[in-house]
Structures are given as C-alpha cells and as structure tokens.
Enzyme design. Structure first.
Site, PDB file in Angstrom:
ATOM      1  N   TRP A  11       0.834  -1.200   0.000  1.00 47.62           N
ATOM      2  CA  TRP A  11       0.000   0.000   0.000  1.00 47.62           C
ATOM      3  C   TRP A  11       0.870   1.252   0.000  1.00 47.62           C
ATOM      4  CZ3 TRP A  11      -0.346   3.988   3.587  1.00 47.62           C
ATOM      5  CH2 TRP A  11      -1.420   4.864   3.430  1.00 47.62           C
ATOM      6  N   HIS A  12       2.016   1.191   0.697  1.00 44.74           N
ATOM      7  CA  HIS A  12       2.896   2.352   0.765  1.00 44.74           C
ATOM      8  C   HIS A  12       3.594   2.619  -0.565  1.00 44.74           C
ATOM      9  CE1 HIS A  12       2.426   1.746   5.123  1.00 44.74           C
ATOM     10  NE2 HIS A  12       2.790   3.006   5.241  1.00 44.74           N
ATOM     11  N   GLY A  13       3.897   1.593  -1.316  1.00 42.68           N
ATOM     12  CA  GLY A  13       4.585   1.820  -2.573  1.00 42.68           C
ATOM     13  C   GLY A  13       4.805   0.526  -3.335  1.00 42.68           C
ATOM     14  N   PHE A  39       2.503   8.651  -0.880  1.00 41.00           N
ATOM     15  CA  PHE A  39       1.826   7.368  -0.815  1.00 41.00           C
ATOM     16  C   PHE A  39       0.357   7.493  -1.201  1.00 41.00           C
ATOM     17  CE2 PHE A  39       5.053   6.726   2.722  1.00 41.00           C
ATOM     18  CZ  PHE A  39       6.008   6.262   1.849  1.00 41.00           C
TER      19      PHE A  39
END
Length: 466
Positions: free
Chosen positions: A321-323, A466
């Site tokens: 989800w962050h990257g 993000f």
C-alpha cells in the site's frame, strides 16, 4: 498546496471565516466544504476534478443501493463493485508499472510503456472511501441519502494527503450535527497546528536536509558511524514529519468543529511490535485490522497457523500500500513476521506487559527492530539498502559530518518523543487558558522563530507520496 505552506494557511483562514457564518445552514456549509475540498485537489492537479467526483459518485450510488436493497446477493454485488473500482484505481495508477517491470524481467521482453502516473495520495483516498461502502454492507453504518454530504465527507481536505484515515460515516454524522465555535476548541486547534509546524519545520526537515537525505543518496561517502546515526535520525524524521502533518490536519478540522481520530501515541515507546502498531499510524493499522485482517479466511479455524499467515499477509499488503517496490514488500514482510512471532510468544507466556528492567529492554529491542525495517522503507532500492547495511557493518568510525546543531536537534527530537504526556497536557492547558492576544503572540513568536530555523522552506511531507 502543502499543509506547512503559507498558501495553505491563507486557504484555511478563508474557509474558517466563511464556514462559521454559514454553520446554521447545513446545505451551505456542506457546499462550502465540498468547494474547499475540490479547490484543494485542484491546487495539486486539475485531473482530480474529474477523477474524485466520478469515483465518489459511484460509491454513493453503491451505498444507496445497499441502503435500499435487502437482497444479500445484490448487496454483495454492490460492495464488490466498490472494492474492485477503488482497488482497480490503485492497480492502474500505482502498481501496473511495478507489475510490468517485473514481468519484463521474468520473460526477458522489453518493458511496455505505461503513461498513467499515480495521483498524489490516492492510496489514502481509496482506503477512506472504502470504509463507507464496506461499513454500509456490514451494517456498521447507516449510510446517507445526501449526495452532498457523501461527496464532502469522502474528500474532506484535511485528510486528503496523509490521513488520518477516517470512517466516512463518522464525518457524515459530524457534518449533520449543529456546531458552535468554542474558544477552547479553537485554542486546542491552534496549539495542534503550531506543534505540527514545529515538528515538521524545526525537526523533521532539519534532520532530512542536514544528514538523512545525503546519507541515503550516497551512503558509500559516509562512515559506518555516520550512516548509523542517519538511520536513527530517519526514524525520528519520519515520526515528526508524519505526526506533524497529522497535528496540522487534526487542528485544521477542529477549527471547523470536526474531530479526527488520533494517529500517534509515542510509538517508539512500544514494548513489542503489536504495541508499536497500536501507537504508530493508528488509523492505518485499524483499517488493516478491521477491513483486511478480519476478512481473511481461517481466523476461526482451530489451526493457529492461519493467525500467523494472515498477520504476515496483512502486513505485506500494508507494505505494498505504501509503494510498488520490493523494498516495501520486505518492510511489510519484516513487520508481518515480527507480529507473528509476538503473537506466538504471547500464546506461550501470556499477554501481561514486561515490568521493571525488562520493560526497558523490550522498548530498546522493539525500537531497533522498527528502525532496522525503516532502512528498507527509506532506501530508494534494494541496492541502496544493502549499501546502508554494508556501511554500518564496516564499523568505520568518523563523525566529520555530524555537527553540534544536528546533535542538538536529535536530542530535542528524542526528548520530544519520550517526554511524559503530562508535559504536553500542561502546555496545551496553559495555551488554551491564555487570552487570545497571548495565544496570538505565542504563535507569532513561533512563526518568527521557524523562519530562522527552517532552512529549506516548506517541503513535501514524506507520506504525501503514498
């Protein structure tokens, strides 16, 4: 429009001055909030003015359908459509280049071109939007028939860039309640905004520009000691940058009579990894627990292996989800494995917290595990992460790039994080009780001081990407 920039505070002041005279008329206040939301989006990219209303409108229709329908099949189709649409947006904009690059490496074929770039903070919007349709489907939220209220809540501008991820129904309920301007709430809001600016401009940006960014860009130019200090500095830079944003966001919403959830609670004082995730990015960890972990199969099985594998899978997805990179997969896998170990240990020894000297040992061990994982979170790629670890492992000693001012800011950061909560409460209470002219003088003094301390002006918050 950065939340730490003068432009933002001019915008916030304009919204504030228009909002309260209109606060008795719900239609006007919702219209103003919606206009402010979309104006805020437009300052980043006009593309948002097409994307966000279109997606929000679809979710409103899905939610409305679930409110009227009693058919389980229809409701399941509607919530599935919402999930597919929102996650599909993330897949198209955020993950497709990552997938195509890795597919190319596996097959040996050239990487196909992909021209869609990630709209800023789309991940936060998607997670917040999904709270509405999933809650309505589960019966945890009644939903709303007001199209305007839904659009205003799902895109509420203080939460747009980096949370806190707030349940849309919670915002809708607050929009519908009558409000009055409470001087005490206003004082608390201004205090939070001031604290957020100090965290961001005095601590986070200073650590980033004076050590962290340079070391992570060119780790081989620094000694093992300097790289190790930079890793510690990044742990505090990330905390003060993100919690500073959160303070400004919560304070901004509170100026409009809206309360957002707490997002941080001294995370580096956690006694284990599970405790850390109850203190760090709380709204995100609650989302993962409520909407992902509890939805995975096997939790009610007698086979305990599902508990551990689901923890691991949840955190790997949280990392992605962050990257879209293997660095974030590794970061999530480290936390997932760590949480599984903590859960296994607690099933054998109980969940009673450590006491005495063992409590401090637990805090130190947890902090160093989290800080080790931050290396993969911050490094541009796996090669850089390897170089960071190699330089630390070299045990080379030099402090040529560690200035006294850096040591001072690190000491302030450490004290500011671990200071007893009663110190914060006392400062907040003194500020709220002070007359308005004293509050204004304190804020003016703070802004003047930050102008001299802040070296780079307003820089983007780390979590904006993000």
């Amino acid at each position: 429009m950065l939340l730490s920039s003068p432009t933002y505070f001019v915008f916030l002041a304009a919204v504030f001055l228009l909002y309260w005279p209109l606060s008795r008329v719900r239609l006007l206040t919702l219209s103003l909030i919606l206009f402010a939301n979309y104006f805020f989006y437009a300052k980043w990219d006009l593309f948002y003015l097409a994307l966000i209303p279109a997606v929000s409108s679809c979710d409103y229709v899905f939610g409305l359908g679930m409110q009227y329908s009693t058919s389980k099949v229809v409701r399941r189709i509607l919530v599935t459509a919402s999930i597919v649409m929102n996650i599909g947006l993330l897949a198209a904009f955020k993950y497709m280049p990552f997938f195509l690059q890795n597919w190319s490496q596996v097959t040996g074929r050239p990487t196909p071109e992909w021209h869609w770039s990630l709209p800023i903070s789309l991940s936060f919007y998607v997670f917040q939007a999904l709270t509405y349709t999933i809650d309505v489907y589960r019966g945890d939220a009644k939903g709303t028939r007001s199209y305007l209220a839904h659009l205003a809540a799902v895109s509420f501008f203080p939460t747009t860039l980096a949370g806190p991820i707030t349940r849309v129904q919670t915002l809708i309920d607050q929009f519908e309640k009558p409000k009055k301007l409470d001087p005490a709430d206003g004082g608390r809001a201004l205090f939070l905004i001031g604290m957020g600016l100090v965290k961001k401009l005095m601590i986070a940006d200073f650590l980033g520009s004076n050590l962290v960014n340079r070391v992570f860009d060119f780790p081989n130019l620094y000694s093992g000691t300097e790289v190790l200090v930079a890793v510690y500095a990044y742990a505090f830079q990330l905390y003060f940058d993100f919690s500073g944003y959160t303070d400004i966001a919560i304070g901004s919403a509170q100026l409009l009579g809206i309360r957002l959830p707490q997002n941080f609670n001294q995370p580096y004082a956690a006694v284990n990894l599970a405790d850390f995730w109850r203190r760090w990015h709380i709204s995100f960890s609650n989302w993962l627990r409520d909407y992902l972990y509890f939805s995975l199969p096997g939790l009610r099985s007698k086979w305990k292996i599902f508990t551990y594998t689901n923890l691991f899978l949840t955190m790997v997805i949280g990392g992605l989800w962050h990257g879209a990179s293997w660095n974030f997969v590794i970061w999530g896998a480290l936390h997932g494995a760590g949480l599984a170990v903590v859960r296994w240990w607690q099933t054998r020894t109980g969940t009673a917290p450590a006491v005495g000297v063992w409590r401090y040992v637990s805090i130190v061990v947890t902090f160093h595990f989290v800080t080790f994982a931050w290396i993969f979170f911050r490094a541009a790629n796996l090669e850089t992460a390897h170089e960071i670890l190699a330089r630390i492992g070299s045990l080379s000693v030099s402090a040529a790039n560690l200035s006294p001012s850096l040591a001072l800011i690190l000491a302030i950061a450490t004290l500011g994080h671990f200071a007893p909560k009663k110190w914060y409460d006392f400062s907040l209470g003194m500020f709220v009780k002070a007359p308005f002219y004293a509050q204004a003088a304190a804020l003016a003094l703070m802004v003047t001081g930050l102008r001299y301390v802040a070296q780079t002006g307003a820089t983007p918050f780390i979590y904006n990407k993000f």
